[in-house]
Design an enzyme around this catalytic site. Structure first.
Site, PDB file in Angstrom:
ATOM      1  N   THR A 220       6.785   4.418  -0.056  1.00 45.84           N
ATOM      2  CA  THR A 220       7.044   4.200   1.278  1.00 45.84           C
ATOM      3  C   THR A 220       7.478   5.406   1.643  1.00 45.84           C
ATOM      4  OG1 THR A 220       7.217   2.051   1.457  1.00 45.84           O
ATOM      5  CG2 THR A 220       8.634   3.611   3.468  1.00 45.84           C
TER       6      THR A 220
ATOM      7  N   ALA B 168       1.944  -1.633 -12.765  1.00 51.04           N
ATOM      8  CA  ALA B 168       3.172  -1.650 -12.525  1.00 51.04           C
ATOM      9  C   ALA B 168       3.449  -2.416 -11.451  1.00 51.04           C
ATOM     10  CB  ALA B 168       3.819  -0.719 -13.285  1.00 51.04           C
TER      11      ALA B 168
ATOM     12  N   GLU C 251       4.362   1.708 -10.064  1.00 53.28           N
ATOM     13  CA  GLU C 251       2.436   2.508 -10.780  1.00 53.28           C
ATOM     14  C   GLU C 251       1.442   1.727 -10.230  1.00 53.28           C
ATOM     15  OE1 GLU C 251       3.380   3.887 -14.539  1.00 53.28           O
ATOM     16  OE2 GLU C 251       6.031   4.956 -13.911  1.00 53.28           O
ATOM     17  N   PRO C 252      -0.070   1.468 -10.693  1.00 55.26           N
ATOM     18  CA  PRO C 252      -0.672   1.053 -10.149  1.00 55.26           C
ATOM     19  C   PRO C 252      -0.902   0.112 -11.590  1.00 55.26           C
ATOM     20  CG  PRO C 252      -1.649   3.763 -10.595  1.00 55.26           C
ATOM     21  CD  PRO C 252       0.198   3.862 -11.062  1.00 55.26           C
TER      22      PRO C 252
ATOM     23  N   GLU D 140      18.440  -3.559  -0.519  1.00 56.62           N
ATOM     24  CA  GLU D 140      17.015  -3.993   0.006  1.00 56.62           C
ATOM     25  C   GLU D 140      16.053  -5.263   0.567  1.00 56.62           C
ATOM     26  OE1 GLU D 140      12.575  -2.223  -0.272  1.00 56.62           O
ATOM     27  OE2 GLU D 140      13.526  -2.532  -1.614  1.00 56.62           O
TER      28      GLU D 140
ATOM     29  N   GLY E 263      -4.385 -18.150  20.619  1.00 59.06           N
ATOM     30  CA  GLY E 263      -5.872 -18.459  20.105  1.00 59.06           C
ATOM     31  C   GLY E 263      -6.536 -17.087  20.479  1.00 59.06           C
TER      32      GLY E 263
ATOM     33  N   TRP F 198       1.695   3.095  -4.135  1.00 57.42           N
ATOM     34  CA  TRP F 198       2.825   2.765  -3.123  1.00 57.42           C
ATOM     35  C   TRP F 198       4.310   3.108  -2.279  1.00 57.42           C
ATOM     36  CZ3 TRP F 198       1.537  -1.432  -7.187  1.00 57.42           C
ATOM     37  CH2 TRP F 198      -0.058  -1.264  -7.209  1.00 57.42           C
TER      38      TRP F 198
ATOM     39  N   ALA G 170      10.903   6.166  -5.803  1.00 62.22           N
ATOM     40  CA  ALA G 170       9.607   6.207  -6.168  1.00 62.22           C
ATOM     41  C   ALA G 170       9.492   5.163  -7.337  1.00 62.22           C
ATOM     42  CB  ALA G 170       8.552   7.007  -6.782  1.00 62.22           C
TER      43      ALA G 170
END
Length: 414
Positions: free
Chosen positions: A184, A154, A151-152, A273, A371, A182, A148
């Site tokens: 995961t 950042a 942030e909202p 990552e 298509g 956000w 984690a």
């Protein structure tokens, strides 16, 4: 390395068969109906002995570190050196990523964050006691991990705009307040690597030290949200974390000190990552290309298959260029691992930038080739297109990769 070995091709076939039998039939449930992906992933891990390999590597690393702590010199530690086995292990990690991403990139994201980022951070920077306490269940996915940092307010400026703070409590511990988003695996994580700032009187916000903690679900003051509804990668649960006066002891400080896993440690995790994104993109591009070739041969318009049209051929040709480039990137990563070498920041970021853009372009063209049918969920190319977009956003946006590449290149010549 110019192609997969016979043994690697055999593993590739086995993983592809597992995906076809165990994942594809449950695709709608894990992508759209909110079924957590962890039981499927655990079955994959056990089926291919990934848990056994993780346990062996864990025991080997811990034994080495304990020997060093008991007096073994650093020179003795370096005797292992690079080996073909390291390259083979890297290949064995890449193959499942490629094969799963042909159908459900979110599964790889969920697994990679838990085993690679959360588990990897502890194995890289944690104390021996922390590794023994938290690492192995993450490395085998017995427990779910989260990493984690966002942030909202950042996102790309993760450190500069970070508001989550840890203040010393005067008794050797810390009290944490703030929120993360956000994240995961956030809704289901058992173990969380939380990156925050140290709140010190008289220190300006932009100069505050970055520190990290190992948290467990259920701690007083820690709240984990329900999964978000997202544009793509539905098989990777994403959510928020809220921290209100969460009390932690010094034993949860990653690495055992406030300097063990700060800005450099987090950036190192980002590099790891980014290197894996090429394998993810390769699987998606391979699948989009297969579906497009099949449709171009089968779909007849104006009396002939649309694959006979040069504009369609151009799209397919560009797909093959992207596929070939991505495969070569994966092979280069495996070879470098075998040689005990690491990519520069510029190279890792360039790999991530190209892979993300290639996956998005190929998936978009796959929808165009199909298509109207390509816009329907049953075609599966629309899912590839939605899933591809996140590669241009997480682990550093395309724009931030450009900055990272340029700064690294310019810094070398300064």
């Amino acid at each position: 390395m110019i192609q997969w070995s016979e043994q690697q091709q055999m593993i590739q076939t086995m993983v592809r068969d597992f995906v076809s039998k165990e994942i594809v039939p449950q695709l709608d449930d894990i992508e759209y109906n909110g079924v957590p992906p962890y039981d499927i992933l655990r079955k994959l891990i056990k089926t291919f002995g990934m848990d056994v390999m993780a346990k062996q590597n864990f025991d080997k690393q811990l034994a080495r570190e304990k020997a060093i702590a008991a007096g073994e010199t650093v020179a003795d530690r370096k005797k292992d050196g690079p080996s073909a086995m390291a390259g083979e292990e890297a290949a064995m990690r890449m193959i499942p990523i490629i094969e799963i991403c042909r159908h459900a990139q979110g599964l790889v994201t969920a697994m990679g964050v838990s085993m690679g980022l959360a588990g990897g951070a502890i194995m890289s920077k944690g104390t021996i006691e922390q590794k023994e306490r938290w690492a192995l269940p993450l490395l085998t996915l017995e427990k779910v991990g989260a990493w984690a940092i966002s942030e909202p307010n950042a996102g790309s400026d993760a450190f500069g705009q970070m508001k989550t703070l840890a203040r010393r409590d005067g008794n050797g511990g810390y009290i944490i307040n703030g929120s993360k988003t956000w994240i995961t695996n956030g809704p289901f994580a058992d173990t969380i690597i939380l990156i925050c700032k140290l709140d010190e009187d008289g220190v300006a916000p932009e100069q505050r030290k970055i520190i990290s903690f190992i948290l467990d679900s259920g701690m007083e003051g820690l709240e984990q949200s329900k999964p978000f509804k997202k544009m793509g990668i539905g098989s990777s649960p994403t959510g928020e974390l809220f921290l209100s006066d969460v009390k932690v002891g010094a034993d949860r400080l990653l690495g055992g000190s406030e300097d063990s896993y700060g800005r450099s440690g987090a950036k190192g995790t980002f590099m790891q990552e980014r290197a894996g994104v090429a394998a993810m993109a390769l699987g998606m591009v391979e699948r989009a290309m297969e579906l497009s070739i099949q449709y171009a041969n089968d779909r007849v318009q104006f009396g002939r298959a649309i694959g006979q049209n040069q504009l369609i051929q151009l799209k397919l040709a560009k797909m093959e260029v992207a596929r070939s480039n991505l495969q070569n990137m994966v092979f280069r990563y495996i070879e470098m691992t075998a040689e005990g070498k690491q990519m520069t920041l510029a190279e890792a970021s360039a790999m991530k930038l190209y892979a993300a853009q290639a996956a998005m372009e190929v998936a978009t063209e796959a929808v165009q080739i199909h298509g109207g049918y390509g816009y329907m969920r049953e075609s599966r190319v629309e899912q590839l297109m939605r899933d591809a977009k996140i590669l241009q956003i997480y682990a550093g946006t395309d724009e931030m990769q450009v900055i990272a590449i340029a700064r690294d290149l310019l810094g070398r010549s300064a």
